[in-house]
Design an enzyme around this catalytic site. Structure first.
Site, mmCIF file in Angstrom:
data_model
loop_
_atom_site.group_PDB
_atom_site.id
_atom_site.type_symbol
_atom_site.label_atom_id
_atom_site.label_comp_id
_atom_site.label_asym_id
_atom_site.label_seq_id
_atom_site.Cartn_x
_atom_site.Cartn_y
_atom_site.Cartn_z
ATOM 1 N N ASP A 1 0.679 -1.196 0.069
ATOM 2 C CA ASP A 1 0.015 -0.022 0.162
ATOM 3 C C ASP A 1 0.782 1.174 -0.100
ATOM 4 O O ASP A 1 0.481 2.312 -0.355
ATOM 5 C CB ASP A 1 -1.046 -0.127 1.335
ATOM 6 N N ARG B 1 -6.640 11.547 11.340
ATOM 7 C CA ARG B 1 -6.116 10.121 11.774
ATOM 8 C C ARG B 1 -4.740 10.284 12.772
ATOM 9 O O ARG B 1 -3.859 9.534 12.461
ATOM 10 C CB ARG B 1 -5.788 9.196 10.717
#
Length: 434
Positions: free
Chosen positions: A232, A312
């Protein structure tokens, strides 16, 4: 020919393994099934049924020091005043002979990852080669060779270097990557993966400009290599692992997250990191449907969430998260968020709200109305709010969970700037304190 047939076989199996795509494992063979089962058992073993006791253990560090560190503490009195500002750093940073006692670092971790030993029981391995050319048979002297050995190792670096990883770096159990004494950048390539393993310490590195990699044949231990799908682009990905400590990392600008802790990982501490220039900073729990993340227990302490961050810090699901004495000086959307009823205990953090009046709220709850999230246990204790920042609490009160008279709580929020003053990479030189 045999190699080509095996490679083709892995490619064919890709089509039927979509459910495993988040693990980047193209073929979930007997090896990976065994690794996954071992990791699940380790998670159950590491899981603390009363997580507030670990929070109290962390808080007690402001008063007490482990008896195994008394000898080093005595030597520190003979040296110049120590500039370390929090209990983790005071455990080791004040000593000019740190290079001769590198493994003492493993005694210094606090919070849910406090039992992490890394490679303390192994030999030293020195990285002398910054290349990353052969992913199946890595060259001795490279970082990839060291982290894929089966025995415990304490990995250090022989010189300053920039390591551009061709594919994700699969780190085996019982490893410490110790960047002290060299200026080491993991950059411009793939990131670090801690998957279905235990007892890993990653310390004092620059990790930045990490990119997604195409995948391929990659070794993960001495006896196994296999085909991995595309990574990712996370800086550090902790997947189905336990007893992990990430400390003094300077991280920025990765293709996906800076730090992901997912898939039932637990007994994790993230401390003393300096995080900048990124959108999705820290993900703790990747799926609302993966209930095994209810065993996730993570301490986020003494980190500086700095310039250019969006959201986040962390974003949580399912588990129990102690967010303590961090300095939040920048965010564009929100600081702490979550879904699927995580427990978030915020103590002694400093939150400096952004200029945007619409983004002053520290907290953000996703995929739930107030009738649902009002039962989630998100508490704030002794946090400091600046420039209009505010935290929306829910669930139970905090005071009843921290009533043990022999322990003190985290330092108040006005101490967060001092406690995180030396976050991120440290310039450590032999013969003087870091």
């Amino acid at each position: 020919m045999e190699f080509g047939i095996k490679c083709f076989f892995f490619y064919v199996l890709l089509a039927g393994t979509a459910a495993l795509s988040t693990a980047h494992i193209a073929f979930f063979d007997d090896y990976w099934q065994r690794k996954a089962e071992e990791a699940r058992n380790e998670t159950l073993s590491a899981y603390v049924s009363d997580p507030t006791s670990v929070v109290n253990h962390f808080n007690s560090a402001h008063l007490h020091q482990n008896s195994t560190r008394r000898g080093l503490a005595h030597r520190a009195k003979k040296e110049a005043a120590c500039s370390a500002t929090n209990p983790i750093d005071r455990c080791w940073r004040c000593h000019s002979d740190w290079i001769n006692y590198r493994k003492t670092l493993a005694e210094c971790v606090k919070g849910f990852g406090h039992s992490t030993v890394g490679g303390v029981r192994g030999k030293f391995y020195v990285v002398t080669d910054a290349s990353d050319k052969d992913l199946v048979n890595p060259r001795p002297g490279t970082l990839r060779y060291g982290v894929t050995r089966d025995k415990p190792l304490w990995i250090v670096f022989g010189r300053d270097m920039v390591i551009r990883l061709q594919q994700e770096l699969m780190i085996n159990s019982y490893k410490t990557i110790d960047g002290r004494g060299a200026n080491v950048h993991i950059a411009y390539g793939a990131g670090l993966t801690v998957q279905f393993v235990k007892h890993v310490i990653i310390h004092n590195l620059h990790i930045h400009d990490i990119k997604s990699a195409s995948g391929g044949l990659i070794r993960d231990c001495e006896t196994h290599w296999g085909f991995r799908t595309a990574s990712d682009g996370d800086g550090v990905s902790v997947f189905g692992s336990s007893h992990v400590w990430l400390d003094h990392l300077s991280m920025s600008n990765c293709a996906d997250g800076l730090i992901d802790v997912i898939q039932g990982s637990t007994a994790v501490t993230i401390s003393n990191c300096h995080l900048t220039r990124h959108n999705d900073v820290m993900l703790l729990g990747a799926s609302d449907s993966y209930s095994d993340d209810s065993k996730m227990q993570v301490t986020v302490a003494y980190n500086h969430f700095g310039r250019g961050l969006v959201q986040r810090m962390p974003r949580c699901r399912w588990g129990f998260f102690h967010v303590v004495n961090n300095d939040y000086t920048h965010w564009l959307m929100y600081a702490i968020g979550g879904s699927t009823h995580p427990t978030i205990i915020s103590q002694g953090n400093r939150f400096v709200g952004p200029p945007n009046d619409a983004a002053k709220e520290v907290t953000h709850r996703e995929k739930a109305g107030e009738a649902e999230w009002s039962g989630w246990n998100w508490r704030s204790e002794n946090d400091l709010y600046k420039n209009g920042a505010f935290f929306v609490e829910s669930g139970h009160t905090v005071s009843s969970k921290f009533s043990k008279i022999e322990f003190i709580k985290a330092k108040p929020g006005n101490s967060a700037g001092r406690l995180t003053r030396f976050s991120g990479f440290l310039n450590c030189y032999p013969g003087r304190p870091c």
